[in-house]
Scaffold this motif. Structure first.
Motif, mmCIF file in Angstrom:
data_model
loop_
_atom_site.group_PDB
_atom_site.id
_atom_site.type_symbol
_atom_site.label_atom_id
_atom_site.label_comp_id
_atom_site.label_asym_id
_atom_site.label_seq_id
_atom_site.Cartn_x
_atom_site.Cartn_y
_atom_site.Cartn_z
ATOM 1 N N ALA A 1 0.831 -1.205 0.000
ATOM 2 C CA ALA A 1 0.000 0.000 0.000
ATOM 3 C C ALA A 1 0.864 1.252 0.000
ATOM 4 C CB ALA A 1 -0.928 -0.010 1.218
ATOM 5 N N LEU A 2 1.938 1.220 0.784
ATOM 6 C CA LEU A 2 2.831 2.373 0.869
ATOM 7 C C LEU A 2 3.451 2.674 -0.488
ATOM 8 C CD1 LEU A 2 5.393 2.913 3.734
ATOM 9 C CD2 LEU A 2 6.074 3.247 1.382
ATOM 10 N N ARG B 1 4.449 0.092 12.958
ATOM 11 C CA ARG B 1 5.441 1.011 12.406
ATOM 12 C C ARG B 1 5.188 1.270 10.920
ATOM 13 N NH1 ARG B 1 8.889 -1.983 15.869
ATOM 14 N NH2 ARG B 1 9.566 -3.315 14.140
ATOM 15 N N LEU B 2 4.860 0.207 10.175
ATOM 16 C CA LEU B 2 4.577 0.403 8.756
ATOM 17 C C LEU B 2 3.299 1.206 8.553
ATOM 18 C CD1 LEU B 2 6.809 -1.788 8.214
ATOM 19 C CD2 LEU B 2 5.374 -2.521 6.308
ATOM 20 N N ARG B 3 2.315 0.961 9.355
ATOM 21 C CA ARG B 3 1.060 1.708 9.243
ATOM 22 C C ARG B 3 1.293 3.192 9.518
ATOM 23 N NH1 ARG B 3 -3.501 3.275 12.187
ATOM 24 N NH2 ARG B 3 -5.491 2.809 11.140
ATOM 25 N N THR B 4 2.069 3.495 10.559
ATOM 26 C CA THR B 4 2.377 4.892 10.877
ATOM 27 C C THR B 4 3.168 5.548 9.757
ATOM 28 O OG1 THR B 4 2.370 4.400 13.246
ATOM 29 C CG2 THR B 4 3.516 6.393 12.541
ATOM 30 N N LEU B 5 4.152 4.810 9.197
ATOM 31 C CA LEU B 5 4.948 5.366 8.106
ATOM 32 C C LEU B 5 4.080 5.635 6.882
ATOM 33 C CD1 LEU B 5 7.688 6.169 6.916
ATOM 34 C CD2 LEU B 5 8.021 3.754 6.287
ATOM 35 N N ASP B 6 3.180 4.708 6.567
ATOM 36 C CA ASP B 6 2.301 4.893 5.418
ATOM 37 C C ASP B 6 1.437 6.143 5.604
ATOM 38 O OD1 ASP B 6 0.838 4.477 3.100
ATOM 39 O OD2 ASP B 6 -0.567 3.099 4.083
ATOM 40 N N ALA C 1 1.795 9.785 3.464
ATOM 41 C CA ALA C 1 0.647 10.292 2.712
ATOM 42 C C ALA C 1 0.421 11.783 2.954
ATOM 43 C CB ALA C 1 -0.604 9.504 3.083
ATOM 44 N N ARG C 2 0.901 12.302 4.105
ATOM 45 C CA ARG C 2 0.729 13.724 4.425
ATOM 46 C C ARG C 2 2.006 14.529 4.190
ATOM 47 N NH1 ARG C 2 -1.695 11.501 9.312
ATOM 48 N NH2 ARG C 2 0.224 12.111 10.417
ATOM 49 N N THR C 3 3.077 13.874 3.771
ATOM 50 C CA THR C 3 4.374 14.552 3.608
ATOM 51 C C THR C 3 4.512 15.078 2.181
ATOM 52 O OG1 THR C 3 5.380 13.095 5.253
ATOM 53 C CG2 THR C 3 6.861 14.282 3.774
ATOM 54 N N LYS C 4 4.909 16.323 2.079
ATOM 55 C CA LYS C 4 5.171 16.909 0.767
ATOM 56 C C LYS C 4 6.572 16.494 0.311
ATOM 57 C CE LYS C 4 2.206 20.957 1.307
ATOM 58 N NZ LYS C 4 2.135 22.449 1.280
ATOM 59 N N PRO C 5 6.683 16.089 -0.930
ATOM 60 C CA PRO C 5 7.998 15.643 -1.422
ATOM 61 C C PRO C 5 8.950 16.807 -1.619
ATOM 62 C CG PRO C 5 6.411 15.672 -3.195
ATOM 63 C CD PRO C 5 5.641 15.988 -1.947
ATOM 64 N N THR C 6 10.224 16.490 -1.568
ATOM 65 C CA THR C 6 11.274 17.469 -1.860
ATOM 66 C C THR C 6 11.524 17.459 -3.370
ATOM 67 O OG1 THR C 6 12.301 17.138 0.283
ATOM 68 C CG2 THR C 6 13.678 18.104 -1.443
ATOM 69 N N PRO C 7 11.463 18.624 -4.015
ATOM 70 C CA PRO C 7 11.687 18.628 -5.480
ATOM 71 C C PRO C 7 13.061 18.068 -5.819
ATOM 72 C CG PRO C 7 10.827 20.735 -4.728
ATOM 73 C CD PRO C 7 11.180 19.954 -3.483
#
Length: 223
Positions: free
Chosen positions: A145-146, A206-211, A215-221
């Motif tokens: 899913a991640l 841990r995987l659930r929290t990371l996923d 999902a809320r983290t903006k990527p670094t260009p």
């Protein structure tokens, strides 16, 4: 004729007329004849079988080995027993720590082993496995899913045959703040999928929290 003459005459009469010298067999021929005779099956019906002879030799070797080891070990037999006990405990600890080696991983396989499904589908499957206590399957589906979520956000190019390690390394380029967590997630996936490790609720959490975090983290260009 005297008595002595009569005895000689009687003894001569008892001898065969055409007496021949006794037959003598050469020593080598006699030995070969004896070996042929003793090699007959009738003489070996009660001999131990090949397996029994091999076991006897093994026990003799082990006995000699332990005798020599006990003589060279401080404390003699008691010291040797203590060393053997430590070895058994060490092997048991490794077995407990690493789990039952159900499969030896010779190389990582593809992350997705079925047809394309959405990240939401994989999350739903992961939650269903977790609710049933199937933590290995839950970890596998959460990792899928991640990665599928990153593909849907175009942070990863959809690519069949991608491994979990490859996905983590590629995703770290646009999510550098989570590179270590991505590597740990990929390692957990490989451990439960190919290394024979049993997953647990903590690993899934841990995987659930990371996923959820990614999902809320903006990527670094990236260039």
């Amino acid at each position: 004729m005297g008595t002595g003459g009569l005895i000689v005459t009687g003894a001569a009469a008892l001898l065969p007329r055409d007496a021949t010298p006794p037959v003598t067999t050469p020593r080598e021929a006699a030995r070969e004849a004896a070996e042929r005779e003793l090699s007959k099956p009738a003489y070996h019906q009660d001999d131990p079988g090949l397996l029994q002879r091999a076991l006897d030799r093994l026990w003799e070797w082990l006995g000699d080995f332990f005798d020599r080891a006990a003589g060279a070990t401080p404390g003699g037999g008691l010291g040797l027993f203590a060393i053997a006990l430590l070895v058994v405990l060490a092997v048991g600890a490794l077995w407990w720590r690493l789990g039952t080696p159900r499969r030896t991983a010779t190389g990582a396989s593809a992350l997705f082993d079925d047809g394309p499904r959405s990240a939401a589908d994989h999350r739903a499957a992961a939650e269903a496995h977790a609710a049933a206590g199937r933590w290995t399957e839950a970890v596998q589906e959460r990792m899928r899913a991640l990665v599928r979520s990153l593909e849907e956000r175009t942070l990863l190019d959809p690519r069949p045959g991608r491994t979990a390690d490859e996905a983590a390394a590629e995703a770290a380029a646009s999510l550098p703040g989570h590179a270590a967590d991505l590597r740990a997630a990929a390692r957990a996936f490989d451990d439960v999928t190919y290394g024979g490790r049993a997953a647990d609720p903590d690993t899934y959490a841990r995987l659930r929290t990371l996923d959820t975090t990614l999902a809320r983290t903006k990527p670094t260009p990236t260039p």
